[in-house]
Design a protein around this motif. Structure first.
Motif, PDB file in Angstrom:
ATOM      1  N   UNK A 134       0.810  -1.215   0.000  1.00  0.00           N
ATOM      2  CA  UNK A 134       0.000   0.000   0.000  1.00  0.00           C
ATOM      3  C   UNK A 134       0.854   1.280   0.000  1.00  0.00           C
ATOM      4  N   UNK A 135       2.019   1.239   0.636  1.00  0.00           N
ATOM      5  CA  UNK A 135       2.916   2.405   0.621  1.00  0.00           C
ATOM      6  C   UNK A 135       3.391   2.669  -0.801  1.00  0.00           C
ATOM      7  N   UNK A 136       3.668   1.602  -1.519  1.00  0.00           N
ATOM      8  CA  UNK A 136       4.100   1.689  -2.916  1.00  0.00           C
ATOM      9  C   UNK A 136       3.028   2.373  -3.765  1.00  0.00           C
ATOM     10  N   UNK A 137       1.773   2.092  -3.453  1.00  0.00           N
ATOM     11  CA  UNK A 137       0.656   2.670  -4.208  1.00  0.00           C
ATOM     12  C   UNK A 137       0.492   4.157  -3.912  1.00  0.00           C
ATOM     13  N   UNK A 138       0.566   4.548  -2.642  1.00  0.00           N
ATOM     14  CA  UNK A 138       0.236   5.930  -2.288  1.00  0.00           C
ATOM     15  C   UNK A 138       1.409   6.912  -2.389  1.00  0.00           C
ATOM     16  N   UNK A 139       2.636   6.436  -2.365  1.00  0.00           N
ATOM     17  CA  UNK A 139       3.785   7.347  -2.366  1.00  0.00           C
ATOM     18  C   UNK A 139       3.845   8.238  -3.612  1.00  0.00           C
ATOM     19  N   UNK A 140       3.552   7.740  -4.818  1.00  0.00           N
ATOM     20  CA  UNK A 140       3.536   8.647  -5.982  1.00  0.00           C
ATOM     21  C   UNK A 140       2.512   9.782  -5.831  1.00  0.00           C
ATOM     22  N   UNK A 141       1.369   9.500  -5.186  1.00  0.00           N
ATOM     23  CA  UNK A 141       0.374  10.554  -4.945  1.00  0.00           C
ATOM     24  C   UNK A 141       0.954  11.614  -4.013  1.00  0.00           C
ATOM     25  N   UNK A 186      16.575   2.722  -2.221  1.00  0.00           N
ATOM     26  CA  UNK A 186      16.168   2.252  -3.552  1.00  0.00           C
ATOM     27  C   UNK A 186      14.724   2.652  -3.845  1.00  0.00           C
ATOM     28  N   UNK A 187      13.868   2.537  -2.837  1.00  0.00           N
ATOM     29  CA  UNK A 187      12.452   2.909  -2.968  1.00  0.00           C
ATOM     30  C   UNK A 187      12.333   4.396  -3.317  1.00  0.00           C
ATOM     31  N   UNK A 188      13.061   5.236  -2.588  1.00  0.00           N
ATOM     32  CA  UNK A 188      13.023   6.687  -2.797  1.00  0.00           C
ATOM     33  C   UNK A 188      13.498   7.030  -4.212  1.00  0.00           C
ATOM     34  N   UNK A 189      14.566   6.399  -4.663  1.00  0.00           N
ATOM     35  CA  UNK A 189      15.076   6.653  -6.018  1.00  0.00           C
ATOM     36  C   UNK A 189      14.088   6.169  -7.076  1.00  0.00           C
ATOM     37  N   UNK A 190      13.508   4.986  -6.860  1.00  0.00           N
ATOM     38  CA  UNK A 190      12.560   4.417  -7.825  1.00  0.00           C
ATOM     39  C   UNK A 190      11.349   5.338  -8.002  1.00  0.00           C
ATOM     40  N   UNK A 191      10.897   5.954  -6.918  1.00  0.00           N
ATOM     41  CA  UNK A 191       9.718   6.819  -6.970  1.00  0.00           C
ATOM     42  C   UNK A 191      10.070   8.296  -7.140  1.00  0.00           C
TER      43      UNK A 191
END
Length: 191
Positions: A91-98, A130-135
């Motif tokens: 769910x974090x993966x889904x909402x972080x771009x928003x 890695x998550x921060x860079x990916x998004x």
């Protein structure tokens, strides 16, 4: 008993179909009741510090990924989305771009994101980076390396979000994924 369960499921399915096809964006149960702002609270200094709506958000003092100190109190005067997340959290993966999109949209209007990574729960030391860079996240990421802040804030699941007004008062709390519209409505409601 089985018939009752089947009837309930059928009714829910019909409601969902009506909601999606006929009512479309109006919905049976709208996500938000408009974007009417929360009332500004007088005598903020008289409020208790705590984790409930209407209380002052407790201080958070953590280092970010670059080793800089990030304090929640330094964001006083800004509307804040305080979010607790982890890189393995779907769910974090889904909402972080928003979150990033709304941060870019409102940062010049006094909005900040304080996205605390629950570092103690990460599988590998570099997963959050890695998550921060990916998004392509541009807001600071405080790192809760020992889990103290997540315990202090009683975080029981990810993501957990606190909408905090410009006086540091908690106005809304959500455990779970936020879609962009709901997130934006909550941001716009903050005084």
């Amino acid at each position: 008993m089985k018939k009752l369960v089947i009837i309930v499921i059928a009714v829910l399915a019909v409601m969902f179909i009506i909601d999606v096809t006929i009512l479309k964006d109006k919905g049976i149960m709208p996500i938000s009741f408009g974007v009417e702002k929360y009332e500004k609270i007088e005598n903020v200094d008289d409020l208790n510090m705590g984790l409930e709506v209407g209380e002052l958000a407790p201080e958070i003092d953590l280092l970010d990924m670059e080793g800089n100190t990030q304090k929640l109190s330094e964001l006083r005067g800004k509307k804040v989305l305080l979010n607790f997340w982890a890189s393995w959290c779907g769910p974090c993966e889904i909402e972080m771009p928003h979150m990033e999109k709304l941060y870019q949209k409102y940062k010049d209007e006094g909005f900040a994101v304080f996205a605390v990574n629950m570092s103690q729960s990460e599988r590998n030391d570099d997963d959050a980076e890695k998550f921060v860079k990916r998004h392509e996240l541009t807001f600071p990421i405080p790192m809760d390396t020992d889990g103290v802040v997540s315990r202090d804030y009683d975080v029981v699941g990810y993501p957990t979000s606190y909408f905090i007004d410009s006086d540091g008062v908690i106005r809304h709390i959500v455990l779970g994924t936020l879609d962009e519209e709901y997130m934006e409505n909550q941001i716009l409601k903050l005084p």
